[in-house]
Motif scaffolding. Structure first.
Motif, PDB file in Angstrom:
ATOM      1  N   ARG A 134       0.768  -1.165  -0.038  1.00  0.00           N
ATOM      2  CA  ARG A 134       0.117  -0.097   0.081  1.00  0.00           C
ATOM      3  C   ARG A 134       0.801   1.244  -0.109  1.00  0.00           C
ATOM      4  O   ARG A 134       0.411   2.107   0.702  1.00  0.00           O
ATOM      5  N   TRP A 171       1.207   3.695  -2.287  1.00  0.00           N
ATOM      6  CA  TRP A 171       0.671   3.904  -3.724  1.00  0.00           C
ATOM      7  C   TRP A 171       1.404   4.728  -4.537  1.00  0.00           C
ATOM      8  O   TRP A 171       1.599   4.549  -5.691  1.00  0.00           O
ATOM      9  N   SER A 199      -9.250  -0.692  -1.982  1.00  0.00           N
ATOM     10  CA  SER A 199      -8.462   0.512  -1.210  1.00  0.00           C
ATOM     11  C   SER A 199      -9.588   1.454  -1.255  1.00  0.00           C
ATOM     12  O   SER A 199      -9.870   2.224  -0.302  1.00  0.00           O
ATOM     13  N   ARG A 221     -13.009   0.660   0.707  1.00  0.00           N
ATOM     14  CA  ARG A 221     -13.014   0.944   2.257  1.00  0.00           C
ATOM     15  C   ARG A 221     -12.244   1.934   2.803  1.00  0.00           C
ATOM     16  O   ARG A 221     -12.147   2.008   4.088  1.00  0.00           O
ATOM     17  N   ARG A 222     -11.735   2.889   1.849  1.00  0.00           N
ATOM     18  CA  ARG A 222     -11.252   4.026   2.586  1.00  0.00           C
ATOM     19  C   ARG A 222      -9.934   3.828   3.264  1.00  0.00           C
ATOM     20  O   ARG A 222      -9.630   4.456   4.209  1.00  0.00           O
ATOM     21  N   GLU A 223      -9.182   2.550   3.163  1.00  0.00           N
ATOM     22  CA  GLU A 223      -8.080   2.260   3.810  1.00  0.00           C
ATOM     23  C   GLU A 223      -6.852   3.292   3.979  1.00  0.00           C
ATOM     24  O   GLU A 223      -6.123   3.456   4.895  1.00  0.00           O
ATOM     25  N   ASP A 224      -6.588   3.708   2.853  1.00  0.00           N
ATOM     26  CA  ASP A 224      -5.438   4.566   2.667  1.00  0.00           C
ATOM     27  C   ASP A 224      -5.858   5.991   2.005  1.00  0.00           C
ATOM     28  O   ASP A 224      -5.149   6.692   1.395  1.00  0.00           O
TER      29      ASP A 224
END
Length: 420
Positions: A210, A212, A243, A246-249
């Motif tokens: 991740r 990015w 990603s 889910r708005r993980e990053d």
């Protein structure tokens, strides 16, 4: 009551105190060497063994002495390594580009256009020119330097991806497989495979961890290396979707990576088409000058249905290398299924499947298919996980034998019996 008197060492014999920063740097270097040294050694020994056999075969046969230096010939055996596509890269490094679609006078067959350097992407020759100017090496030496360094960088990237999925020992095996895989003869040559694979492997690892922006920049660079980078661009975009959902990053970094990734590939293609004055100029050049074109897999199907019945009357037939190519082509789906059963990150599966489909649906010299499929490093993962159970003597025997044999099937076949 007795006292103990501490003696000071004579003047000039005191051990100088090592600055904290120097100790830290030395500790980090030692840690890096302990972590990656075995990987570099594994790859380097196996690759050197195959390369030595390749050079021996070239010298003992001596066929290169009768050929044009541009087409697999030269004064010395090692000159062959910078022929074929390597000649074009050296021309770009020396003279740059002049994109054009120039018809061959009176030509009516497959080849109707003159070859033009615009068919070859710019990153590798740019690095070749840069290394040459910085080191004083000629373009041949600079190109080989870039390729060899990039091949070790690719080995580290492949190790890192595989280690993330299966541990240190599996990563070592995967680095070893990179040295002996069909098509690996181009890793130490004037070709861009090593550079592209290094960028692709590290880009995939950046996605897996991740990072990015790093992934986007590496994919952008890969797009300046080979047109098949479109598969890597698509793989990054697919991996970014969960990603973003889910708005993980956050949103900015994945979106920025998706936006940056295609700039190298489409930027170069757009520039070439603009200079040629044709919106489809690059594709026309590949088709008219090299007979490479998208054909929905018709040519591949023709080869796969001809060789099993002993027929070699299809286009661009080269029996020995084509048989090797068929073995590789049929092996890829099997390894892809084994890869998917491990449930790896989506970026690896998408990159592998799309890269494979791009090669299979293109009309080209089928004998070179093992080279075109060389960057599909995720296929090493299931094999590495299976082979990691072997004891070291058994593993050394398997990979060592493959390394020696690769001098023929991965080197001599491509550069002498085939047309890279």
């Amino acid at each position: 009551m007795s006292t103990v008197q501490l003696r000071r060492p004579p003047v000039g014999t005191e051990r100088p105190e090592v600055p904290h920063g120097a100790r830290t740097s030395r500790t980090r270097l030692r840690a890096v060497a302990e972590r990656y040294g075995p990987v570099l050694l594994m790859y380097g020994v196996l690759k050197l063994a195959g390369f030595a056999v390749f050079m021996f075969l070239l010298d003992s046969a001596g066929d290169f002495r009768k050929k044009n230096p541009r087409f697999g010939g030269g004064e010395h055996a090692w000159d062959v390594l910078a022929s074929w596509d390597g000649w074009w890269y050296q021309q770009i490094a020396a003279h740059g580009y002049d994109p054009a679609l120039k018809p061959v006078p009176g030509a009516t067959g497959l080849i109707t256009l003159e070859g033009n350097s615009a068919a070859f992407f710019p990153l590798y020759p740019t690095l070749m020119r840069l290394v040459s100017e910085c080191t004083g090496l000629g373009l041949y030496g600079a190109g080989m330097t870039v390729s060899v360094i990039a091949s070790f960088a690719a080995a580290l990237g492949i190790y890192t991806v595989t280690k993330h999925l299966g541990g240190h020992r599996a990563g070592l095996v995967a680095a070893g497989l990179w040295a002996v895989w069909p098509g690996s003869g181009t890793e130490w040559s004037g070709y861009s495979e090593s550079l592209y694979t290094a960028l692709a492997a590290w880009a995939c690892y950046a996605v897996m961890t991740r990072r990015w922006l790093t992934a986007g920049l590496l994919t952008c660079a890969a797009g300046l290396c080979r047109p098949t980078a479109v598969a890597l661009v698509a793989a990054l975009a697919v991996a970014a979707v969960p990603s973003l959902r889910r708005r993980e990053d956050g949103v900015c970094r994945p979106l920025a990576a998706v936006a940056i990734a295609p700039l190298g590939l489409f930027g170069y293609l757009g520039w070439v088409n603009y200079r040629m004055g044709d919106i489809n100029g690059y594709s026309k050049l590949q088709d008219g000058a090299w007979a490479h074109k998208f054909d929905w897999g018709v040519h591949t199907f023709d080869v796969l249905t001809s060789i099993p019945v002993g027929h070699f009357d299809y286009r661009f037939a080269m029996p020995f290398e084509d048989v090797i190519g068929v073995c590789v082509v049929l092996m890829v789906p099997v390894l892809t299924v084994l890869l998917t059963r491990l449930r790896p990150p989506a970026v690896l599966v998408v990159y592998t499947v799309l890269s494979y489909l791009m090669v299979m649906t293109t009309q080209q010299y089928f004998g070179n298919v093992s080279r075109y499929l060389l960057p599909l490093f995720p296929l090493f993962v299931p094999l590495a996980l299976a082979m990691r159970r072997l004891r070291w003597p058994s593993l050394a025997a398997v990979l060592g034998t493959a390394a020696l044999a690769s001098g023929s099937y991965a080197g001599y076949v491509l550069f002498v019996l085939g047309v890279p």
